[in-house]
Scaffold this active site. Structure first.
Site, PDB file in Angstrom:
ATOM      1  N   ASP A 266     -12.402 -87.897 -23.434  1.00  0.00           N
ATOM      2  CA  ASP A 266     -13.751 -87.669 -22.877  1.00  0.00           C
ATOM      3  C   ASP A 266     -13.549 -86.308 -22.295  1.00  0.00           C
ATOM      4  O   ASP A 266     -12.718 -85.798 -21.826  1.00  0.00           O
ATOM      5  CB  ASP A 266     -14.224 -88.634 -21.734  1.00  0.00           C
ATOM      6  CG  ASP A 266     -13.354 -88.799 -20.803  1.00  0.00           C
ATOM      7  OD1 ASP A 266     -12.055 -88.880 -20.825  1.00  0.00           O
ATOM      8  OD2 ASP A 266     -13.820 -89.135 -19.504  1.00  0.00           O
TER       9      ASP A 266
ATOM     10  N   GLU B  99     -11.979 -90.870 -18.381  1.00  0.00           N
ATOM     11  CA  GLU B  99     -11.154 -90.156 -17.131  1.00  0.00           C
ATOM     12  C   GLU B  99     -11.838 -89.318 -16.407  1.00  0.00           C
ATOM     13  O   GLU B  99     -11.916 -89.157 -15.134  1.00  0.00           O
ATOM     14  CB  GLU B  99     -10.004 -89.580 -17.931  1.00  0.00           C
ATOM     15  CG  GLU B  99      -9.017 -89.028 -17.131  1.00  0.00           C
ATOM     16  CD  GLU B  99      -9.219 -87.683 -16.184  1.00  0.00           C
ATOM     17  OE1 GLU B  99      -8.727 -87.245 -15.147  1.00  0.00           O
ATOM     18  OE2 GLU B  99     -10.098 -86.963 -16.763  1.00  0.00           O
TER      19      GLU B  99
END
Length: 494
Positions: free
Chosen positions: A118, A183
């Site tokens: 991400d 994250e």
């Protein structure tokens, strides 16, 4: 010495003698265009975990990771880790975690490579020189959101494993992958996953490798510590609604004045934290640690120019690095409820909330820091004798992480850097927070190393994020060499 130990030693010797680094490195050089195209495909996916409207893209990104690992013959799972609760009470499916395994030889060590795919938000109008989701090669630098943080490092690990496969070479160690997609927003659901999988997925893992950070200079680095973070809200509330400063100014005690007053008591102009007990909890700087900082390649003038300031808090390398890495800091991030648009507005805000954080270092404890900060601010506020109300809340309490630089994992890292780059690495710490490292340490008890390949000037989280082609390709070789070096660690060192 038992039979298993003898077998491990013989296996390590055979790997040392048979390691064909030159052939593997040549394979990487021959396939670098393929690697760049793979990164291009991944960067094109707008896997922004902070934007719920991009969640389908994030799901697609996780599927792409899983498919790439399946095509390599790995044992791959997409693991459901639950739902995310939104501020309005609705729920949204979290992106699944990808796990994969290559090899299950009980006579070999097993490493687990952690990464995330991400990214932070990015828009062309934010000041990017190129489309952030179209990987652009400019003078050997590959620009795109997520290029350095963390898509290229994840791909480099995958390519390292595939190089062994394509040259019909046995992997020197068993390799597991754990790739997540949240994250950048706090790794929602991952702590619970690690707890649930501790006796299964992690049971035969010997070492955990994280490549979610960067070098400090042009010299390769190994990272052995990160700071934690305690993030606070301090809310001051007064009138029942916003007031006109011309009508009410001078007749009421304003919440903003109270808030600025208490914020001013957190830190001195020279950077000294004024909250009792904070500085006293910090582990002292040892002579050995001072020497390590002294040996790090770091240019103060370049750092000052890069940050665009006229003066730094400290004028020597050791003091500056120490306060960046291993001392706590207070940072005031913003005030919610205050007027911040362009133009003028003569308003007295009825409620304002300051947002500030204190970076944590050994031997600080977030639970203790929470009490120290709240007790101190309530005490300071009481002395103002204000009719307004104060509410202090700690919303993040992430612990610091610190590894033993004498552990064989780090010796293996130094050997791999020496083989690939023909130099010793800088041994560095990170001023930021990577909470998953501490979670891995506390839950699994495994030894952890951070092995970055990102450059010091990659601009992670910023406009024009990039990774150099050099770091990407040579970083892949570094990972190839490191797997071989880990294979030579004696089993008693786990």
């Amino acid at each position: 010495m038992n039979l298993q130990t003898v077998h491990s030693i013989l296996l390590a010797i055979s790997y040392s003698q048979a390691f064909q680094y030159t052939e593997l490195a040549q394979y990487v050089d021959d396939h670098q265009e393929e690697y760049v195209e793979a990164l291009r495909d991944w960067v094109a996916v707008e896997s922004d975990s902070s934007n719920i409207f991009k969640r389908p893209e994030l799901h697609r990104m996780m599927e792409m990771v899983a498919q790439k690992l399946r095509e390599m013959g790995g044992t791959v799972e997409l693991v459901d880790i639950g739902e995310q609760e939104l501020p309005d009470g609705q729920t949204l499916a979290l992106p699944k975690v990808v796990t994969a395994q290559f090899g299950s030889d009980p006579s070999k060590h097993t490493v687990c490579v952690y990464g995330h795919v991400d990214v932070q938000p990015a828009k062309l109008e934010d000041g990017w020189a190129t489309n952030p989701y179209n990987l652009t090669d400019i003078k050997g630098n590959l620009y795109g959101r997520g290029a350095s943080d963390n898509k290229a490092p994840v791909l480099a690990w995958i390519h390292a494993v595939k190089a062994y496969q394509d040259l019909s070479m046995d992997l020197p160690v068993n390799v597991k992958f754990l790739i997540e997609g949240m994250e950048e927003t706090g790794s929602n659901g991952l702590d619970a996953f690690i707890l649930a999988q501790n006796d299964t997925f992690f049971s035969y893992v010997d070492y955990i490798i994280i490549s979610d950070c960067g070098w400090l200079s042009r010299r390769p680095a190994l990272t052995y510590g990160t700071r934690g973070n305690c993030y606070f809200f301090a809310e001051v509330e007064g009138p029942k609604q916003d007031l006109h400063s011309g009508v009410y100014g001078g007749t009421v005690i304003e919440p903003m004045t109270d808030l600025i007053g208490i914020l001013d008591t957190l830190i001195s102009p020279s950077g000294k934290i004024l909250i009792p007990g904070i500085r006293e909890a910090v582990a002292p700087l040892s002579d050995e640690e001072w020497k390590m900082y002294q040996d790090v390649e770091f240019n103060l003038d370049h750092y000052k120019n890069k940050t665009g300031v006229n003066q730094l808090m400290y004028n020597n390398k050791v003091d500056l690095l120490a306060h960046r890495w291993r001392y706590p800091t207070v940072s005031i991030h913003g005030i919610e409820g205050a007027f911040s648009d362009s133009g003028t507005k003569t308003v007295i805000p009825a409620k304002v909330t300051a947002k500030f954080s204190i970076r944590q270092v050994p031997d600080m404890d977030p639970a203790v820091v929470k009490k120290q900060v709240t007790d101190y601010l309530y005490s300071v506020f009481a002395k103002r004798k204000s009719p307004n109300s104060l509410k202090v809340t700690m919303v993040i309490g992430a612990k610091p992480w610190l590894a033993d630089t004498q552990h064989p994992l780090y010796e293996a890292g130094k050997a791999a850097v020496q083989r690939v780059f023909n130099m010793d690495p800088d041994m560095i710490r990170e001023g930021g927070t990577i909470p998953i490292a501490r979670t891995f340490q506390d839950v699994t008890g495994k030894s952890i190393i951070m092995m970055p390949i990102g450059g010091f000037d990659d601009g992670m989280h910023s406009q024009n994020e990039k990774i150099s082609r050099y770091n990407y390709i040579e970083g892949t070789k570094l990972f190839i060499a490191y797997l071989n070096e880990v294979a030579q660690i004696k089993s008693t060192s786990v």
